[in-house]
Write an enzyme that holds these catalytic residues in place. Structure first.
Site, PDB file in Angstrom:
ATOM      1  N   THR A  61       0.994  -1.233  -0.001  1.00 18.34           N
ATOM      2  CA  THR A  61       0.182  -0.062  -0.003  1.00 18.34           C
ATOM      3  C   THR A  61       0.948   1.137  -0.134  1.00 18.34           C
ATOM      4  O   THR A  61       1.976   1.120   0.295  1.00 18.34           O
ATOM      5  CB  THR A  61      -0.966  -0.003   1.281  1.00 18.34           C
ATOM      6  OG1 THR A  61      -0.054   0.116   2.338  1.00 18.34           O
ATOM      7  CG2 THR A  61      -1.723  -1.114   1.536  1.00 18.34           C
ATOM      8  N   VAL A  68       7.976  -2.355   7.071  1.00 22.03           N
ATOM      9  CA  VAL A  68       7.854  -1.062   6.965  1.00 22.03           C
ATOM     10  C   VAL A  68       8.461  -0.523   5.515  1.00 22.03           C
ATOM     11  O   VAL A  68       9.540  -0.761   5.091  1.00 22.03           O
ATOM     12  CB  VAL A  68       8.778  -0.274   8.004  1.00 22.03           C
ATOM     13  CG1 VAL A  68       8.758   1.317   8.001  1.00 22.03           C
ATOM     14  CG2 VAL A  68       8.386  -0.637   9.244  1.00 22.03           C
ATOM     15  N   LYS A  69       7.726   0.367   4.856  1.00 24.37           N
ATOM     16  CA  LYS A  69       8.149   0.632   3.466  1.00 24.37           C
ATOM     17  C   LYS A  69       8.707   2.209   3.509  1.00 24.37           C
ATOM     18  O   LYS A  69       8.198   3.100   3.894  1.00 24.37           O
ATOM     19  CB  LYS A  69       6.713   0.895   2.528  1.00 24.37           C
ATOM     20  CG  LYS A  69       6.973   1.003   1.127  1.00 24.37           C
ATOM     21  CD  LYS A  69       5.574   0.753   0.351  1.00 24.37           C
ATOM     22  CE  LYS A  69       5.748   0.858  -1.126  1.00 24.37           C
ATOM     23  NZ  LYS A  69       4.252   0.620  -1.713  1.00 24.37           N
ATOM     24  N   VAL A  70       9.834   2.144   3.016  1.00 22.53           N
ATOM     25  CA  VAL A  70      10.731   3.543   3.332  1.00 22.53           C
ATOM     26  C   VAL A  70      11.149   3.943   1.634  1.00 22.53           C
ATOM     27  O   VAL A  70      11.545   3.216   0.928  1.00 22.53           O
ATOM     28  CB  VAL A  70      11.940   3.087   3.935  1.00 22.53           C
ATOM     29  CG1 VAL A  70      12.875   4.336   4.073  1.00 22.53           C
ATOM     30  CG2 VAL A  70      11.637   2.538   5.512  1.00 22.53           C
ATOM     31  N   ALA A  73       3.664  -1.237   4.822  1.00 23.66           N
ATOM     32  CA  ALA A  73       3.020   0.100   5.350  1.00 23.66           C
ATOM     33  C   ALA A  73       3.995   1.038   5.193  1.00 23.66           C
ATOM     34  O   ALA A  73       5.137   0.996   5.637  1.00 23.66           O
ATOM     35  CB  ALA A  73       2.585  -0.151   6.555  1.00 23.66           C
TER      36      ALA A  73
END
Length: 218
Positions: free
Chosen positions: A27, A86-88, A60
């Site tokens: 997402t 965790v999307k960075v 996310a």
């Protein structure tokens, strides 16, 4: 190759999951906004709702672009559910944040990858996934699949365990070629996944079988 769906729409996630081929979800803030999910509490609850549907990784994305902000958001997201990744973003502080998360055992997905060098840095920092955006590269007349092949070769030679997550998938051909060129994962809108089911010869063949069966049993 794993199949992720790129959406925040719960109905589409359920539909893909019911097919029995869904391995995870990605997402981003734009997808959340598209579903009318606004405000931190609502977003956090929505991530939990997604995790309760899919038995797999759920990326996310952090909103902050500074190291301290990304760390604070990322730790909060990771604490939500064991499936959260965790999307960075691929920026200097993003690499620093990935290194930090890696040291803390928090899994990460480095997004907005457009070059092999960027993927190499993210893998060096310990990213769980790198997300090259193949469709957006195609939009500027660069072969997105060539980037998948370059990253796959580099990771193989150097022994990196980081997985290649082909993103910005626009059609079923992108999915097939991503598998062909070494992607470990694709993340795609549902229509592109469902389009893999379709072939005109399948449709005409099934119609013929049904017609022959009807004649034989009339």
């Amino acid at each position: 190759m794993k199949f992720f769906i790129d959406t925040a729409n719960l109905a589409q996630i359920k539909e893909a999951n019911d097919l029995g081929i869904l391995d995870g979800v990605t997402t981003n803030p734009s997808l959340m906004a598209k579903e009318g999910i606004v405000g931190e509490a609502a977003v956090m609850q929505h991530y939990l709702d997604i995790c309760n549907i899919v038995n797999g990784d759920v990326s996310a994305e952090v909103i902050a672009t500074d190291f301290e902000g990304m760390v604070a958001e990322g730790e909060k997201l990771a604490a939500l559910h064991e499936n959260i990744v965790v999307k960075v973003p691929m920026i200097k502080d993003g690499i620093k944040a990935i290194s930090y998360f890696t040291s803390k055992g928090i899994r990460t997905n480095c997004t907005l990858i457009f070059s092999a060098g960027q993927a190499l840095l993210a893998a060096k920092a310990g990213a769980t996934y790198v997300s090259p955006f193949v469709g957006r590269l195609d939009d500027i007349s660069y072969d997105g699949m060539e980037l998948i092949a370059q990253i796959s070769q580099l990771f193989s030679i150097q022994g990196y365990q980081t997985q290649i997550l082909a993103a910005s998938i626009r059609n079923p051909v992108h999915i097939v070629k991503s598998a062909q060129f070494g992607a470990h994962v694709i993340t795609s809108p549902l229509p592109s996944i469902l389009a893999l089911l379709k072939h005109p010869l399948t449709d005409s063949g099934l119609a013929q079988f049904l017609a022959d069966h009807k004649k034989a049993n009339s």
